[in-house]
Design a protein around this motif. Structure first.
Motif, mmCIF file in Angstrom:
data_model
loop_
_atom_site.group_PDB
_atom_site.id
_atom_site.type_symbol
_atom_site.label_atom_id
_atom_site.label_comp_id
_atom_site.label_asym_id
_atom_site.label_seq_id
_atom_site.Cartn_x
_atom_site.Cartn_y
_atom_site.Cartn_z
ATOM 1 N N ASP A 7 48.745 34.212 48.446
ATOM 2 C CA ASP A 7 49.630 35.208 47.836
ATOM 3 C C ASP A 7 50.336 34.593 46.620
ATOM 4 N N VAL A 8 49.637 34.595 45.484
ATOM 5 C CA VAL A 8 50.150 33.955 44.277
ATOM 6 C C VAL A 8 51.411 34.650 43.778
ATOM 7 N N PHE A 35 50.555 24.481 46.081
ATOM 8 C CA PHE A 35 51.574 25.485 46.399
ATOM 9 C C PHE A 35 51.261 26.844 45.793
ATOM 10 N N LEU A 36 50.917 26.892 44.516
ATOM 11 C CA LEU A 36 50.736 28.188 43.857
ATOM 12 C C LEU A 36 49.505 28.941 44.352
ATOM 13 N N GLN A 37 48.356 28.300 44.357
ATOM 14 C CA GLN A 37 47.134 29.012 44.722
ATOM 15 C C GLN A 37 46.816 28.937 46.201
ATOM 16 N N THR A 43 37.259 28.773 43.202
ATOM 17 C CA THR A 43 35.915 28.567 43.749
ATOM 18 C C THR A 43 34.862 28.726 42.657
ATOM 19 N N PHE A 44 35.313 29.053 41.451
ATOM 20 C CA PHE A 44 34.436 29.320 40.312
ATOM 21 C C PHE A 44 33.594 30.579 40.520
ATOM 22 N N HIS A 48 36.557 36.105 43.321
ATOM 23 C CA HIS A 48 37.490 35.383 44.198
ATOM 24 C C HIS A 48 38.645 34.804 43.410
ATOM 25 N N ASP A 49 38.347 34.151 42.294
ATOM 26 C CA ASP A 49 39.362 33.450 41.518
ATOM 27 C C ASP A 49 40.316 34.395 40.806
#
Length: 50
Positions: A7-8, A35-37, A43-44, A48-49
């Motif tokens: 949850d960014v 912490f952030l991501q 995952t490139f 998803h990213d």
């Protein structure tokens, strides 16, 4: 400070609130590298990213 994996938006708010709370008390505030991501970071894979 609170952590919800993936949850960014929530964690951005935690970072901002923490910096405001510590602004007059600390010279530096450190968060862990994931912490952030969260632990399911980049995952490139564009979907998803995003």
């Amino acid at each position: 400070m609170g952590f919800i994996n993936g949850d960014v938006q929530y964690k951005k708010k935690v970072i901002i609130d923490t910096l405001i709370m510590c602004s007059k008390k600390a010279d530096i505030v450190i968060f862990g590298e994931a912490f952030l991501q969260g632990f399911y970071g980049a995952t490139f894979d564009v979907e998803h990213d995003f």
